[in-house]
Design a protein around this motif. Structure first.
Motif, PDB file in Angstrom:
ATOM      1  N   LEU A 182       0.812  -1.239   0.064  1.00 23.91           N
ATOM      2  CA  LEU A 182       0.012  -0.012   0.003  1.00 23.91           C
ATOM      3  C   LEU A 182       0.968   1.249   0.112  1.00 23.91           C
ATOM      4  N   GLY A 183       2.052   1.286   0.811  1.00 23.51           N
ATOM      5  CA  GLY A 183       2.985   2.387   0.704  1.00 23.51           C
ATOM      6  C   GLY A 183       3.429   2.801  -0.598  1.00 23.51           C
ATOM      7  N   ILE A 184       3.872   1.482  -1.174  1.00 19.34           N
ATOM      8  CA  ILE A 184       4.610   1.762  -2.489  1.00 19.34           C
ATOM      9  C   ILE A 184       3.537   2.255  -3.351  1.00 19.34           C
ATOM     10  N   LEU A 185       2.226   1.806  -3.382  1.00 22.39           N
ATOM     11  CA  LEU A 185       1.077   2.094  -4.329  1.00 22.39           C
ATOM     12  C   LEU A 185       0.699   3.830  -3.998  1.00 22.39           C
ATOM     13  N   LYS A 186       0.895   4.135  -2.908  1.00 20.01           N
ATOM     14  CA  LYS A 186       0.566   5.425  -2.270  1.00 20.01           C
ATOM     15  C   LYS A 186       1.333   6.515  -3.250  1.00 20.01           C
ATOM     16  N   LYS A 187       2.500   6.224  -3.361  1.00 22.85           N
ATOM     17  CA  LYS A 187       3.580   6.998  -4.145  1.00 22.85           C
ATOM     18  C   LYS A 187       3.265   7.077  -5.625  1.00 22.85           C
ATOM     19  N   GLU A 188       2.880   5.797  -6.073  1.00 26.13           N
ATOM     20  CA  GLU A 188       2.602   5.833  -7.584  1.00 26.13           C
ATOM     21  C   GLU A 188       1.984   4.566  -8.025  1.00 26.13           C
ATOM     22  N   SER A 189       1.114   4.560  -9.001  1.00 19.42           N
ATOM     23  CA  SER A 189       0.671   3.391  -9.878  1.00 19.42           C
ATOM     24  C   SER A 189       1.578   2.358 -10.224  1.00 19.42           C
ATOM     25  N   LEU A 190       1.531   0.992  -9.947  1.00 23.51           N
ATOM     26  CA  LEU A 190       2.401   0.272 -10.597  1.00 23.51           C
ATOM     27  C   LEU A 190       1.854  -1.160 -10.846  1.00 23.51           C
ATOM     28  N   SER A 191       2.526  -1.998 -11.719  1.00 20.90           N
ATOM     29  CA  SER A 191       2.017  -3.234 -11.845  1.00 20.90           C
ATOM     30  C   SER A 191       2.836  -4.119 -10.624  1.00 20.90           C
ATOM     31  N   ALA A 192       2.267  -5.347 -10.642  1.00 25.39           N
ATOM     32  CA  ALA A 192       2.689  -6.127  -9.551  1.00 25.39           C
ATOM     33  C   ALA A 192       4.036  -6.591  -9.662  1.00 25.39           C
ATOM     34  N   TYR A 193       4.652  -6.842 -10.943  1.00 24.17           N
ATOM     35  CA  TYR A 193       5.921  -6.925 -11.331  1.00 24.17           C
ATOM     36  C   TYR A 193       6.612  -5.756 -10.937  1.00 24.17           C
ATOM     37  N   ASP A 194       6.389  -4.558 -11.027  1.00 21.68           N
ATOM     38  CA  ASP A 194       7.043  -3.474 -10.661  1.00 21.68           C
ATOM     39  C   ASP A 194       7.200  -3.009  -9.338  1.00 21.68           C
ATOM     40  N   ILE A 195       6.205  -3.764  -8.549  1.00 19.17           N
ATOM     41  CA  ILE A 195       6.107  -3.711  -7.241  1.00 19.17           C
ATOM     42  C   ILE A 195       7.313  -4.483  -6.664  1.00 19.17           C
ATOM     43  N   GLN A 196       7.244  -5.706  -7.269  1.00 17.90           N
ATOM     44  CA  GLN A 196       8.299  -6.742  -6.821  1.00 17.90           C
ATOM     45  C   GLN A 196       9.584  -6.465  -7.014  1.00 17.90           C
ATOM     46  N   LYS A 197       9.816  -5.730  -8.243  1.00 13.89           N
ATOM     47  CA  LYS A 197      11.421  -5.249  -8.339  1.00 13.89           C
ATOM     48  C   LYS A 197      11.653  -4.198  -7.797  1.00 13.89           C
ATOM     49  N   LEU A 198      10.697  -3.241  -7.322  1.00 15.01           N
ATOM     50  CA  LEU A 198      11.222  -2.052  -6.173  1.00 15.01           C
ATOM     51  C   LEU A 198      11.236  -2.668  -4.802  1.00 15.01           C
ATOM     52  N   VAL A 199      10.598  -3.777  -4.625  1.00 14.79           N
ATOM     53  CA  VAL A 199      11.035  -4.451  -3.235  1.00 14.79           C
ATOM     54  C   VAL A 199      12.475  -5.080  -3.122  1.00 14.79           C
ATOM     55  N   GLU A 200      12.617  -5.624  -4.442  1.00 14.11           N
ATOM     56  CA  GLU A 200      13.997  -6.286  -4.628  1.00 14.11           C
ATOM     57  C   GLU A 200      15.039  -5.225  -4.628  1.00 14.11           C
ATOM     58  N   TYR A 201      15.025  -4.185  -5.303  1.00 13.70           N
ATOM     59  CA  TYR A 201      15.888  -3.153  -5.650  1.00 13.70           C
ATOM     60  C   TYR A 201      16.027  -2.361  -4.260  1.00 13.70           C
ATOM     61  N   ARG A 202      15.251  -2.329  -3.395  1.00 13.90           N
ATOM     62  CA  ARG A 202      15.082  -1.577  -2.144  1.00 13.90           C
ATOM     63  C   ARG A 202      15.683  -2.565  -0.984  1.00 13.90           C
ATOM     64  N   ASN A 203      15.794  -3.808  -1.444  1.00 14.73           N
ATOM     65  CA  ASN A 203      16.300  -4.859  -0.542  1.00 14.73           C
ATOM     66  C   ASN A 203      15.272  -4.841   1.041  1.00 14.73           C
ATOM     67  N   ILE A 204      14.038  -4.744   0.607  1.00 15.71           N
ATOM     68  CA  ILE A 204      13.067  -4.326   1.676  1.00 15.71           C
ATOM     69  C   ILE A 204      13.008  -5.876   2.407  1.00 15.71           C
ATOM     70  N   SER A 205      13.109  -7.170   1.728  1.00 13.59           N
ATOM     71  CA  SER A 205      12.831  -8.184   2.284  1.00 13.59           C
ATOM     72  C   SER A 205      13.980  -8.641   3.209  1.00 13.59           C
ATOM     73  N   LYS A 206      15.129  -7.838   3.162  1.00 10.81           N
ATOM     74  CA  LYS A 206      15.996  -8.020   4.291  1.00 10.81           C
ATOM     75  C   LYS A 206      15.791  -7.360   5.553  1.00 10.81           C
ATOM     76  N   TRP A 207      14.980  -6.631   5.669  1.00  9.78           N
ATOM     77  CA  TRP A 207      14.575  -5.828   6.916  1.00  9.78           C
ATOM     78  C   TRP A 207      13.145  -6.050   7.366  1.00  9.78           C
ATOM     79  N   VAL A 208      12.255  -6.573   6.354  1.00 11.36           N
ATOM     80  CA  VAL A 208      10.764  -6.922   6.718  1.00 11.36           C
ATOM     81  C   VAL A 208      10.480  -8.247   6.314  1.00 11.36           C
TER      82      VAL A 208
END
Length: 176
Positions: free
Chosen positions: A9-35
């Motif tokens: 929801l936080g990612i989509l609050k900033k911009e509209s994206l596809s599920a693939y783009d959300i996944q890539k953003l999570v990977e790029y930001r390494n979010i899965s290492k912290w959450v």
């Protein structure tokens, strides 16, 4: 699962994206290492959030590419985002360190294996510290990286440094 809801929801609050783009953003930001979030679960989560009415999809075609669903936050999604932010922020803080299961059982090992375990944990902390320091150095002057993202990287580095110091005191206490 509230954390993954909040991330999406936080990612989509900033911009509209596809599920693939959300996944890539999570990977790029390494979010899965912290959450606790697995990138493959994002696709499933997007569908669940859409079913609940928190996000809506629209078909978008870019050039000759196939149509893809692009997701946008709804008014209900804005409310859910706010609710989750307040709920998660109010929860008790807990640090779950899997290696603590090893630490509490060290007495059951031979001295050689105890040393192997302690050294392995220390090496893991050193690797994490090096990764974080490199990541901070590479990203601290990149304008697209939000200050809050950098704050999490610095937080993780401080935690790794604290665990490193704690390991040294543990070794002292064990007489090693």
């Amino acid at each position: 699962m509230a954390a993954i809801d909040l991330i999406v929801l936080g990612i989509l609050k900033k911009e509209s994206l596809s599920a693939y783009d959300i996944q890539k953003l999570v990977e790029y930001r390494n979010i899965s290492k912290w959450v606790k979030i697995s990138t493959p679960s994002i696709y499933k989560k997007v569908l669940q959030l859409e079913e609940k009415g928190y996000i809506k999809s629209s078909a978008v075609r870019e050039g000759r590419m196939a149509e893809k669903a692009v997701y946008t936050l709804t008014e209900a999604g804005e409310g859910e985002f706010e609710r989750l932010m307040l709920e998660i922020a109010a929860q008790p803080i807990r640090f779950f360190l899997n290696f603590n299961a090893v630490i509490v059982n060290l007495a059951g090992l031979s001295p050689e294996n105890r040393e192997l375990c302690l050294t392995s944990i220390e090496n893991g902390v050193k690797t994490l510290k090096a990764y974080l320091a490199d990541n901070i150095g590479a990203k601290e002057h990149v304008p697209e990286i939000p200050e809050t993202g950098m704050a999490v990287l610095r937080q993780q580095l401080l935690l790794a440094q604290a665990v490193e110091a704690w390991m040294a005191s543990l070794r002292e206490g064990l007489g090693e």
